[in-house]
Scaffold this active site. Sequence first.
Site, PDB file in Angstrom:
ATOM      1  N   LYS A  56       0.150   0.557  14.241  1.00 37.57           N
ATOM      2  CA  LYS A  56       1.529   0.987  13.982  1.00 37.57           C
ATOM      3  C   LYS A  56       1.976   1.950  15.078  1.00 37.57           C
ATOM      4  O   LYS A  56       1.173   2.762  15.557  1.00 37.57           O
ATOM      5  CB  LYS A  56       1.591   1.663  12.602  1.00 37.57           C
ATOM      6  CG  LYS A  56       2.984   2.042  12.131  1.00 37.57           C
ATOM      7  CD  LYS A  56       2.956   2.627  10.707  1.00 37.57           C
ATOM      8  CE  LYS A  56       4.334   3.040  10.227  1.00 37.57           C
ATOM      9  NZ  LYS A  56       4.296   3.621   8.855  1.00 37.57           N
ATOM     10  N   SER A  69       4.579   3.388   2.356  1.00 40.66           N
ATOM     11  CA  SER A  69       4.764   2.611   3.592  1.00 40.66           C
ATOM     12  C   SER A  69       3.636   1.660   3.971  1.00 40.66           C
ATOM     13  O   SER A  69       3.821   0.834   4.851  1.00 40.66           O
ATOM     14  CB  SER A  69       5.015   3.545   4.761  1.00 40.66           C
ATOM     15  OG  SER A  69       6.372   3.890   4.781  1.00 40.66           O
ATOM     16  N   SER A  79       7.614   1.601   5.621  1.00 37.67           N
ATOM     17  CA  SER A  79       7.922   1.583   7.041  1.00 37.67           C
ATOM     18  C   SER A  79       6.931   0.787   7.893  1.00 37.67           C
ATOM     19  O   SER A  79       7.269   0.429   9.025  1.00 37.67           O
ATOM     20  CB  SER A  79       7.989   3.020   7.561  1.00 37.67           C
ATOM     21  OG  SER A  79       6.731   3.654   7.467  1.00 37.67           O
TER      22      SER A  79
HETATM   23  N1  GLN Z   1      10.202   4.499   2.015  1.00 36.15           N
HETATM   24  C1  GLN Z   1       9.787   5.865   1.901  1.00 36.15           C
HETATM   25  C2  GLN Z   1      10.672   6.719   2.770  1.00 36.15           C
HETATM   26  O1  GLN Z   1      11.585   6.216   3.281  1.00 36.15           O
HETATM   27  C3  GLN Z   1       8.344   6.007   2.268  1.00 36.15           C
HETATM   28  C4  GLN Z   1       8.106   5.875   3.712  1.00 36.15           C
HETATM   29  C5  GLN Z   1       6.682   6.108   4.096  1.00 36.15           C
HETATM   30  O2  GLN Z   1       5.772   5.980   3.262  1.00 36.15           O
HETATM   31  N2  GLN Z   1       6.485   6.472   5.347  1.00 36.15           N
HETATM   32  O3  GLN Z   1      10.456   7.871   2.941  1.00 36.15           O
END
Ligand code: GLN
Length: 483
Positions: free
Chosen positions: A77, A176, A152
Amino acid sequence: MHTKTAHELHELLVNKKISSVELTTALYDRIAGTDDKIKGYVTLTRDEALKQAQAADERLTTGANPTPLTGIPIAIKDNFCTRGIKTTCSSKMLENYLPPYDATVVTKLKEAGAVILGKTNMDEFAMGSSCENSAFFPTRNPWNRECVPGGSSGGSAAVVAARSAVMATGSDTGGSIRQPAAFCGVVGLKPTYGRVSRYGLVAFASSLDQIGPLTKDVTDTALMLNVIAGHDDRDATSIEHPVPDYRSALKNDVKKVRVGLIRELLGSGIEPTVKAAVKGAADQLAALGAEIVEVSLPSFEHAIATYYLIAPAEASSNLARYDGVKFGHRSQEHRDLISMYYNTRREGFGAEVKRRIMLGTYALSAGYYDAFYLKALKVRTLIKRDFDQAFERCDLLASPTTPTVAFKLGAKSADPVAMYLSDIATIPVNLAGLPALSLPCGNSSGLPIGLQLIGPAFAEELILRVAYTYEQNTAWHQTSAVI
Ligand code: GLN
Protein backbone atom coordinates in the site's frame (compact mmCIF):
# COMPACT_ATOMS: atom_id res chain seq x y z
CA MET A 1 0.85 -19.01 -11.96
CA HIS A 2 -0.93 -15.80 -11.02
CA THR A 3 -3.99 -17.71 -9.76
CA LYS A 4 -2.09 -19.61 -7.06
CA THR A 5 -1.68 -18.77 -3.40
CA ALA A 6 1.69 -18.08 -1.78
CA HIS A 7 1.75 -21.48 -0.09
CA GLU A 8 1.05 -23.25 -3.40
CA LEU A 9 3.71 -21.18 -5.17
CA HIS A 10 6.19 -21.91 -2.39
CA GLU A 11 5.92 -25.63 -3.16
CA LEU A 12 6.57 -24.97 -6.84
CA LEU A 13 9.51 -22.68 -6.05
CA VAL A 14 11.28 -25.04 -3.64
CA ASN A 15 10.74 -28.00 -5.98
CA LYS A 16 12.19 -25.98 -8.86
CA LYS A 17 9.05 -26.29 -10.97
CA ILE A 18 9.18 -22.52 -11.44
CA SER A 19 11.64 -19.75 -10.64
CA SER A 20 10.84 -16.48 -8.93
CA VAL A 21 12.00 -14.60 -12.03
CA GLU A 22 9.45 -16.54 -14.13
CA LEU A 23 6.77 -15.99 -11.51
CA THR A 24 7.51 -12.28 -11.21
CA THR A 25 7.48 -11.89 -15.00
CA ALA A 26 4.14 -13.72 -15.13
CA LEU A 27 2.72 -11.32 -12.55
CA TYR A 28 3.87 -8.30 -14.57
CA ASP A 29 2.17 -9.85 -17.62
CA ARG A 30 -0.97 -10.18 -15.55
CA ILE A 31 -0.65 -6.56 -14.43
CA ALA A 32 -0.25 -5.49 -18.07
CA GLY A 33 -3.44 -7.38 -18.92
CA THR A 34 -5.59 -6.17 -16.04
CA ASP A 35 -4.38 -2.98 -14.44
CA ASP A 36 -5.65 -0.65 -17.15
CA LYS A 37 -9.12 -1.80 -16.15
CA ILE A 38 -8.62 -1.98 -12.39
CA LYS A 39 -6.07 0.78 -11.70
CA GLY A 40 -4.86 -0.86 -8.52
CA TYR A 41 -1.24 0.26 -8.78
CA VAL A 42 0.15 3.79 -8.56
CA THR A 43 3.80 2.75 -9.01
CA LEU A 44 5.41 -0.36 -10.50
CA THR A 45 8.96 -1.30 -9.55
CA ARG A 46 9.82 -3.86 -12.22
CA ASP A 47 13.62 -3.49 -12.36
CA GLU A 48 14.01 -3.67 -8.62
CA ALA A 49 11.52 -6.57 -8.44
CA LEU A 50 13.41 -8.64 -11.00
CA LYS A 51 16.61 -8.13 -9.01
CA GLN A 52 14.82 -9.24 -5.85
CA ALA A 53 13.46 -12.26 -7.75
CA GLN A 54 16.94 -13.19 -8.93
CA ALA A 55 18.27 -12.96 -5.37
CA ALA A 56 15.33 -15.09 -4.21
CA ASP A 57 16.14 -17.73 -6.83
CA GLU A 58 19.73 -17.87 -5.56
CA ARG A 59 18.50 -18.22 -2.01
CA LEU A 60 16.15 -21.02 -3.07
CA THR A 61 18.92 -22.79 -4.98
CA THR A 62 21.61 -22.57 -2.33
CA GLY A 63 19.09 -23.39 0.37
CA ALA A 64 20.16 -20.30 2.33
CA ASN A 65 17.16 -20.35 4.65
CA PRO A 66 14.38 -19.63 2.19
CA THR A 67 11.19 -18.62 3.97
CA PRO A 68 7.63 -19.32 2.80
CA LEU A 69 7.63 -15.83 1.25
CA THR A 70 10.98 -16.12 -0.57
CA GLY A 71 10.38 -15.29 -4.22
CA ILE A 72 6.67 -14.44 -3.73
CA PRO A 73 5.53 -11.26 -5.58
CA ILE A 74 3.60 -8.90 -3.33
CA ALA A 75 2.16 -5.38 -3.46
CA ILE A 76 2.58 -2.64 -0.85
CA LYS A 77 0.00 0.00 0.00
CA ASP A 78 1.32 3.44 -0.86
CA ASN A 79 1.38 4.70 2.73
CA PHE A 80 4.26 2.37 3.65
CA CYS A 81 7.61 4.10 3.30
CA THR A 82 9.81 2.42 0.71
CA ARG A 83 13.38 3.65 0.41
CA GLY A 84 13.96 5.47 -2.87
CA ILE A 85 10.52 4.46 -4.17
CA LYS A 86 7.72 7.01 -4.32
CA THR A 87 5.39 6.89 -1.34
CA THR A 88 2.51 9.17 -2.20
CA CYS A 89 -0.37 8.20 0.15
CA SER A 90 -2.33 8.93 -3.06
CA SER A 91 -1.98 12.62 -2.23
CA LYS A 92 -0.68 15.55 -4.25
CA MET A 93 1.10 16.54 -1.05
CA LEU A 94 3.48 13.56 -1.37
CA GLU A 95 3.25 13.08 -5.13
CA ASN A 96 7.05 13.10 -5.52
CA TYR A 97 8.09 12.01 -2.06
CA LEU A 98 11.01 9.55 -1.96
CA PRO A 99 11.43 8.22 1.59
CA PRO A 100 15.02 7.82 2.80
CA TYR A 101 14.09 4.62 4.68
CA ASP A 102 11.89 1.50 4.59
CA ALA A 103 9.00 0.88 6.97
CA THR A 104 9.83 -1.95 9.39
CA VAL A 105 7.21 -4.16 7.72
CA VAL A 106 8.82 -3.54 4.32
CA THR A 107 12.26 -4.38 5.74
CA LYS A 108 10.87 -7.60 7.23
CA LEU A 109 9.18 -8.61 3.99
CA LYS A 110 12.36 -7.91 2.02
CA GLU A 111 14.43 -9.91 4.52
CA ALA A 112 12.00 -12.80 4.12
CA GLY A 113 12.74 -12.67 0.39
CA ALA A 114 9.42 -11.31 -0.88
CA VAL A 115 9.48 -9.55 -4.26
CA ILE A 116 7.87 -6.10 -4.29
CA LEU A 117 5.89 -5.54 -7.50
CA GLY A 118 4.81 -1.99 -6.73
CA LYS A 119 2.74 0.36 -4.61
CA THR A 120 -1.06 0.35 -4.52
CA ASN A 121 -3.67 3.08 -4.77
CA MET A 122 -5.63 4.18 -1.70
CA ASP A 123 -7.89 6.90 -0.37
CA GLU A 124 -5.75 9.96 0.27
CA PHE A 125 -3.88 9.51 3.58
CA ALA A 126 -6.11 6.44 4.18
CA MET A 127 -9.20 8.61 4.68
CA GLY A 128 -12.09 6.96 2.93
CA SER A 129 -13.96 3.77 2.20
CA SER A 130 -14.01 3.60 -1.59
CA CYS A 131 -10.62 4.59 -3.06
CA GLU A 132 -12.40 7.51 -4.71
CA ASN A 133 -10.48 9.94 -2.49
CA SER A 134 -7.22 9.10 -4.28
CA ALA A 135 -5.79 12.29 -5.79
CA PHE A 136 -4.80 10.28 -8.88
CA PHE A 137 -7.66 8.01 -9.99
CA PRO A 138 -10.22 5.67 -8.45
CA THR A 139 -9.53 1.93 -8.35
CA ARG A 140 -12.26 -0.38 -9.65
CA ASN A 141 -13.67 -3.56 -8.17
CA PRO A 142 -12.49 -6.60 -10.18
CA TRP A 143 -15.87 -8.31 -9.64
CA ASN A 144 -17.76 -5.43 -11.22
CA ARG A 145 -15.84 -2.49 -12.58
CA GLU A 146 -18.72 -0.09 -12.03
CA CYS A 147 -18.31 -0.68 -8.30
CA VAL A 148 -15.75 0.55 -5.79
CA PRO A 149 -13.19 -1.87 -4.33
CA GLY A 150 -13.67 -0.36 -0.85
CA GLY A 151 -11.03 1.59 0.96
CA SER A 152 -8.79 2.86 2.01
CA SER A 153 -6.65 -0.18 1.04
CA GLY A 154 -8.73 -0.55 -2.13
CA GLY A 155 -5.75 -0.90 -4.46
CA SER A 156 -4.25 -3.69 -2.35
CA ALA A 157 -7.54 -5.61 -2.14
CA ALA A 158 -8.23 -5.12 -5.85
CA VAL A 159 -4.85 -6.38 -7.05
CA VAL A 160 -5.13 -9.50 -4.90
CA ALA A 161 -8.66 -10.08 -6.23
CA ALA A 162 -7.53 -9.40 -9.80
CA ARG A 163 -4.69 -11.89 -9.27
CA SER A 164 -2.17 -9.19 -10.20
CA ALA A 165 -0.33 -9.65 -6.88
CA VAL A 166 -0.10 -12.83 -4.83
CA MET A 167 -0.68 -10.91 -1.60
CA ALA A 168 -0.56 -7.31 -0.39
CA THR A 169 -0.15 -5.18 2.70
CA GLY A 170 -2.82 -2.84 4.02
CA SER A 171 -3.39 -0.52 6.95
CA ASP A 172 -6.57 -0.35 8.99
CA THR A 173 -7.62 2.63 11.11
CA GLY A 174 -11.37 2.06 11.02
CA GLY A 175 -11.78 -0.82 8.58
CA SER A 176 -9.39 -0.09 5.73
CA ILE A 177 -8.14 -3.68 5.46
CA ARG A 178 -11.35 -5.58 6.27
CA GLN A 179 -13.87 -3.48 4.33
CA PRO A 180 -12.00 -3.68 0.98
CA ALA A 181 -11.25 -7.36 1.67
CA ALA A 182 -15.00 -7.93 2.01
CA PHE A 183 -15.84 -5.91 -1.12
CA CYS A 184 -13.19 -7.72 -3.20
CA GLY A 185 -13.73 -11.26 -1.90
CA VAL A 186 -10.31 -11.72 -0.30
CA VAL A 187 -9.05 -12.36 3.24
CA GLY A 188 -7.93 -9.35 5.30
CA LEU A 189 -6.64 -9.25 8.86
CA LYS A 190 -6.28 -6.29 11.19
CA PRO A 191 -4.05 -7.57 14.00
CA THR A 192 -4.20 -6.46 17.64
CA TYR A 193 -3.02 -2.88 18.14
CA GLY A 194 0.71 -3.21 18.83
CA ARG A 195 1.11 -6.64 17.21
CA VAL A 196 2.80 -5.18 14.09
CA SER A 197 5.23 -2.26 14.05
CA ARG A 198 3.89 0.96 12.53
CA TYR A 199 7.37 2.43 12.03
CA GLY A 200 7.40 3.91 8.54
CA LEU A 201 3.65 3.73 8.06
CA VAL A 202 2.55 7.29 7.29
CA ALA A 203 0.44 8.16 10.32
CA PHE A 204 -3.29 8.88 10.03
CA ALA A 205 -4.68 8.28 13.57
CA SER A 206 -1.86 6.81 15.61
CA SER A 207 -3.96 5.23 18.38
CA LEU A 208 -6.01 3.31 15.79
CA ASP A 209 -3.69 2.54 12.84
CA GLN A 210 -2.55 -1.05 12.41
CA ILE A 211 -0.90 -2.94 9.55
CA GLY A 212 -2.04 -6.30 8.21
CA PRO A 213 -2.20 -8.72 5.25
CA LEU A 214 -4.64 -8.98 2.33
CA THR A 215 -4.44 -12.44 0.80
CA LYS A 216 -6.27 -15.05 -1.28
CA ASP A 217 -6.79 -17.41 1.65
CA VAL A 218 -6.37 -17.77 5.41
CA THR A 219 -3.13 -19.76 5.17
CA ASP A 220 -1.45 -16.93 3.30
CA THR A 221 -2.60 -14.47 5.96
CA ALA A 222 -0.89 -16.62 8.59
CA LEU A 223 2.28 -16.71 6.47
CA MET A 224 2.46 -12.94 6.12
CA LEU A 225 1.60 -12.35 9.78
CA ASN A 226 4.49 -14.65 10.74
CA VAL A 227 6.84 -12.28 8.94
CA ILE A 228 5.45 -8.89 9.99
CA ALA A 229 4.42 -9.46 13.65
CA GLY A 230 6.65 -8.60 16.57
CA HIS A 231 8.06 -5.88 18.76
CA ASP A 232 10.11 -3.10 17.21
CA ASP A 233 12.31 -0.69 19.14
CA ARG A 234 11.35 1.98 16.62
CA ASP A 235 7.64 1.84 17.46
CA ALA A 236 7.01 2.51 21.15
CA THR A 237 3.44 1.21 20.79
CA SER A 238 4.50 -2.17 19.43
CA ILE A 239 4.17 -4.77 22.13
CA GLU A 240 6.70 -7.23 23.51
CA HIS A 241 4.54 -10.33 23.14
CA PRO A 242 5.82 -13.67 21.82
CA VAL A 243 5.13 -14.31 18.13
CA PRO A 244 3.87 -17.86 17.67
CA ASP A 245 4.14 -19.73 14.37
CA TYR A 246 0.69 -18.78 13.12
CA ARG A 247 0.71 -21.80 10.77
CA SER A 248 0.17 -24.05 13.77
CA ALA A 249 -3.19 -22.34 14.28
CA LEU A 250 -4.42 -23.64 10.92
CA LYS A 251 -6.42 -26.60 12.21
CA ASN A 252 -9.75 -27.80 10.91
CA ASP A 253 -11.46 -27.75 14.28
CA VAL A 254 -13.97 -25.40 15.87
CA LYS A 255 -15.47 -27.79 18.37
CA LYS A 256 -16.70 -26.04 21.50
CA VAL A 257 -15.53 -22.63 20.31
CA ARG A 258 -18.15 -20.14 21.51
CA VAL A 259 -18.95 -17.66 18.75
CA GLY A 260 -21.09 -14.62 19.62
CA LEU A 261 -23.24 -13.11 16.91
CA ILE A 262 -23.46 -9.35 17.47
CA ARG A 263 -27.13 -8.41 17.59
CA GLU A 264 -26.52 -4.72 16.78
CA LEU A 265 -24.85 -5.70 13.52
CA LEU A 266 -27.62 -7.96 12.31
CA GLY A 267 -30.46 -5.47 12.58
CA SER A 268 -31.73 -2.63 10.46
CA GLY A 269 -29.23 -0.95 8.18
CA ILE A 270 -27.71 -4.28 7.14
CA GLU A 271 -28.66 -5.51 3.67
CA PRO A 272 -30.84 -8.66 3.83
CA THR A 273 -28.50 -10.67 1.56
CA VAL A 274 -25.54 -9.79 3.79
CA LYS A 275 -27.48 -10.74 6.93
CA ALA A 276 -28.53 -14.04 5.38
CA ALA A 277 -24.97 -14.92 4.34
CA VAL A 278 -23.60 -14.20 7.82
CA LYS A 279 -26.36 -16.20 9.51
CA GLY A 280 -25.65 -19.01 7.06
CA ALA A 281 -21.98 -18.90 8.01
CA ALA A 282 -22.93 -19.10 11.69
CA ASP A 283 -25.11 -22.16 10.96
CA GLN A 284 -22.21 -23.75 9.15
CA LEU A 285 -19.87 -23.11 12.10
CA ALA A 286 -22.52 -24.59 14.41
CA ALA A 287 -22.73 -27.70 12.21
CA LEU A 288 -18.95 -28.01 12.56
CA GLY A 289 -19.22 -28.02 16.34
CA ALA A 290 -19.01 -24.35 17.37
CA GLU A 291 -21.48 -22.99 19.90
CA ILE A 292 -23.33 -19.97 18.57
CA VAL A 293 -24.70 -17.45 21.05
CA GLU A 294 -26.23 -14.03 20.54
CA VAL A 295 -24.56 -11.08 22.25
CA SER A 296 -25.41 -7.42 22.56
CA LEU A 297 -22.89 -4.57 22.52
CA PRO A 298 -25.16 -1.59 23.15
CA SER A 299 -22.55 1.17 22.95
CA PHE A 300 -21.80 0.24 19.32
CA GLU A 301 -24.37 2.79 18.26
CA HIS A 302 -21.96 5.53 19.31
CA ALA A 303 -18.91 4.07 17.57
CA ILE A 304 -19.05 6.09 14.34
CA ALA A 305 -19.54 9.40 16.16
CA THR A 306 -16.71 8.53 18.56
CA TYR A 307 -14.38 7.57 15.73
CA TYR A 308 -15.13 10.75 13.78
CA LEU A 309 -13.95 12.80 16.74
CA ILE A 310 -10.89 10.77 17.72
CA ALA A 311 -9.54 9.90 14.25
CA PRO A 312 -9.77 13.46 12.83
CA ALA A 313 -8.33 14.88 16.07
CA GLU A 314 -5.27 12.67 15.72
CA ALA A 315 -5.11 13.29 11.97
CA SER A 316 -5.18 17.07 12.38
CA SER A 317 -2.14 16.74 14.61
CA ASN A 318 -0.32 14.16 12.45
CA LEU A 319 -0.91 16.12 9.24
CA ALA A 320 0.41 19.37 10.68
CA ARG A 321 3.85 18.30 9.43
CA TYR A 322 2.86 18.88 5.78
CA ASP A 323 3.68 22.56 5.74
CA GLY A 324 5.87 22.76 2.64
CA VAL A 325 9.04 23.25 4.66
CA LYS A 326 10.89 19.97 5.03
CA PHE A 327 9.42 17.61 2.45
CA GLY A 328 6.50 17.08 0.13
CA HIS A 329 4.67 19.66 -1.94
CA ARG A 330 5.51 23.38 -1.61
CA SER A 331 3.38 26.01 -3.27
CA GLN A 332 5.13 28.25 -5.79
CA GLU A 333 2.70 31.05 -5.00
CA HIS A 334 3.62 32.88 -1.84
CA ARG A 335 4.59 36.26 -0.49
CA ASP A 336 5.75 35.16 2.94
CA LEU A 337 5.96 32.13 5.21
CA ILE A 338 2.30 32.20 6.25
CA SER A 339 0.97 32.40 2.72
CA MET A 340 3.36 29.57 1.79
CA TYR A 341 1.77 27.38 4.51
CA TYR A 342 -1.74 28.31 3.39
CA ASN A 343 -1.18 27.73 -0.29
CA THR A 344 0.81 24.53 0.20
CA ARG A 345 -1.95 22.96 2.25
CA ARG A 346 -4.71 24.31 0.01
CA GLU A 347 -3.06 22.85 -3.10
CA GLY A 348 -1.69 19.66 -1.55
CA PHE A 349 -4.69 18.22 0.30
CA GLY A 350 -7.95 16.95 -1.19
CA ALA A 351 -11.45 17.77 0.08
CA GLU A 352 -11.85 14.82 2.48
CA VAL A 353 -8.46 15.38 4.10
CA LYS A 354 -9.31 19.05 4.60
CA ARG A 355 -12.66 18.07 6.11
CA ARG A 356 -10.91 15.76 8.61
CA ILE A 357 -8.33 18.40 9.55
CA MET A 358 -11.08 20.93 10.20
CA LEU A 359 -13.19 18.44 12.21
CA GLY A 360 -10.17 17.43 14.29
CA THR A 361 -8.88 20.92 14.90
CA TYR A 362 -12.35 21.98 16.01
CA ALA A 363 -12.75 19.01 18.36
CA LEU A 364 -9.40 19.79 19.99
CA SER A 365 -9.79 23.53 20.27
CA ALA A 366 -10.05 25.31 23.62
CA GLY A 367 -13.59 25.26 24.91
CA TYR A 368 -14.58 22.25 22.79
CA TYR A 369 -11.92 19.78 23.91
CA ASP A 370 -13.88 18.57 26.96
CA ALA A 371 -17.22 18.54 25.20
CA PHE A 372 -16.03 16.61 22.14
CA TYR A 373 -12.61 15.00 22.29
CA LEU A 374 -12.58 14.06 25.96
CA LYS A 375 -16.13 12.79 25.79
CA ALA A 376 -15.26 10.65 22.79
CA LEU A 377 -12.40 9.10 24.75
CA LYS A 378 -14.85 8.17 27.50
CA VAL A 379 -17.22 6.54 25.04
CA ARG A 380 -14.24 4.69 23.61
CA THR A 381 -13.78 3.16 27.07
CA LEU A 382 -17.44 2.12 27.13
CA ILE A 383 -17.08 0.38 23.78
CA LYS A 384 -13.99 -1.43 25.05
CA ARG A 385 -15.96 -2.48 28.14
CA ASP A 386 -18.77 -3.88 25.98
CA PHE A 387 -16.23 -6.07 24.22
CA ASP A 388 -14.73 -7.22 27.55
CA GLN A 389 -18.18 -8.25 28.74
CA ALA A 390 -18.98 -10.06 25.51
CA PHE A 391 -15.73 -12.00 25.74
CA GLU A 392 -16.78 -13.30 29.15
CA ARG A 393 -19.54 -15.17 27.34
CA CYS A 394 -17.81 -16.17 24.13
CA ASP A 395 -14.39 -16.80 22.62
CA LEU A 396 -14.92 -14.89 19.37
CA LEU A 397 -17.47 -12.49 17.93
CA ALA A 398 -18.92 -12.66 14.44
CA SER A 399 -20.69 -10.08 12.28
CA PRO A 400 -20.92 -8.91 8.70
CA THR A 401 -17.76 -6.97 7.78
CA THR A 402 -19.84 -4.37 5.93
CA PRO A 403 -23.54 -3.48 5.91
CA THR A 404 -23.77 -3.80 2.11
CA VAL A 405 -21.81 -5.31 -0.76
CA ALA A 406 -19.63 -3.01 -2.89
CA PHE A 407 -21.51 0.08 -4.06
CA LYS A 408 -21.31 1.90 -7.39
CA LEU A 409 -18.61 4.48 -8.02
CA GLY A 410 -19.97 7.91 -7.17
CA ALA A 411 -22.91 6.51 -5.17
CA LYS A 412 -21.75 7.94 -1.85
CA SER A 413 -19.15 10.55 -2.76
CA ALA A 414 -21.53 13.47 -2.27
CA ASP A 415 -22.66 12.26 1.15
CA PRO A 416 -19.81 11.84 3.65
CA VAL A 417 -22.07 10.47 6.39
CA ALA A 418 -23.40 7.69 4.12
CA MET A 419 -19.77 6.86 3.30
CA TYR A 420 -18.80 6.85 7.00
CA LEU A 421 -21.60 4.37 7.74
CA SER A 422 -19.97 1.70 5.60
CA ASP A 423 -17.53 1.16 8.49
CA ILE A 424 -20.18 0.59 11.13
CA ALA A 425 -19.03 -2.98 11.81
CA THR A 426 -15.29 -2.42 11.62
CA ILE A 427 -14.74 0.85 13.53
CA PRO A 428 -15.62 -0.45 17.03
CA VAL A 429 -12.81 -3.00 16.71
CA ASN A 430 -10.17 -0.31 16.14
CA LEU A 431 -11.50 1.76 19.03
CA ALA A 432 -10.91 -1.27 21.28
CA GLY A 433 -7.56 -2.21 19.68
CA LEU A 434 -8.70 -5.77 18.93
CA PRO A 435 -7.80 -8.21 16.15
CA ALA A 436 -10.37 -9.01 13.45
CA LEU A 437 -10.39 -10.81 10.13
CA SER A 438 -12.71 -10.65 7.14
CA LEU A 439 -13.17 -13.62 4.85
CA PRO A 440 -15.56 -14.35 1.99
CA CYS A 441 -18.83 -15.98 3.07
CA GLY A 442 -21.27 -15.36 0.22
CA ASN A 443 -22.17 -13.51 -2.92
CA SER A 444 -24.97 -11.16 -3.84
CA SER A 445 -25.60 -10.23 -7.49
CA GLY A 446 -22.04 -11.16 -8.39
CA LEU A 447 -20.44 -9.23 -5.52
CA PRO A 448 -18.69 -10.87 -2.54
CA ILE A 449 -19.90 -10.72 1.07
CA GLY A 450 -17.49 -10.68 4.03
CA LEU A 451 -17.75 -12.39 7.41
CA GLN A 452 -15.94 -10.60 10.23
CA LEU A 453 -14.43 -12.59 13.12
CA ILE A 454 -13.31 -10.50 16.11
CA GLY A 455 -11.18 -11.77 18.99
CA PRO A 456 -9.82 -10.55 22.31
CA ALA A 457 -6.37 -8.93 22.21
CA PHE A 458 -3.72 -11.31 20.82
CA ALA A 459 -6.27 -13.96 19.83
CA GLU A 460 -5.04 -14.00 16.22
CA GLU A 461 -4.45 -17.76 16.46
CA LEU A 462 -8.04 -18.54 17.43
CA ILE A 463 -9.35 -16.20 14.71
CA LEU A 464 -7.14 -17.92 12.14
CA ARG A 465 -8.25 -21.37 13.30
CA VAL A 466 -11.95 -20.57 13.02
CA ALA A 467 -11.46 -18.80 9.68
CA TYR A 468 -9.39 -21.69 8.36
CA THR A 469 -12.01 -24.23 9.43
CA TYR A 470 -14.76 -22.21 7.76
CA GLU A 471 -12.67 -21.95 4.61
CA GLN A 472 -11.85 -25.67 4.51
CA ASN A 473 -15.55 -26.47 4.64
CA THR A 474 -16.80 -23.92 2.12
CA ALA A 475 -15.82 -22.92 -1.40
CA TRP A 476 -16.07 -19.11 -1.38
CA HIS A 477 -12.31 -18.59 -1.49
CA GLN A 478 -12.10 -20.73 -4.64
CA THR A 479 -14.28 -18.39 -6.67
CA SER A 480 -12.57 -15.35 -8.13
CA ALA A 481 -13.34 -12.31 -10.20
CA VAL A 482 -13.22 -12.83 -13.96
CA ILE A 483 -11.24 -10.16 -15.75
N1 GLN B 1 -13.11 4.56 6.18
C1 GLN B 1 -12.56 4.98 7.44
C2 GLN B 1 -12.14 6.42 7.33
O1 GLN B 1 -12.40 7.00 6.35
C3 GLN B 1 -11.43 4.10 7.84
C4 GLN B 1 -10.21 4.32 7.04
C5 GLN B 1 -9.05 3.51 7.50
O2 GLN B 1 -9.23 2.47 8.16
N2 GLN B 1 -7.87 3.98 7.18
O3 GLN B 1 -11.54 6.97 8.20
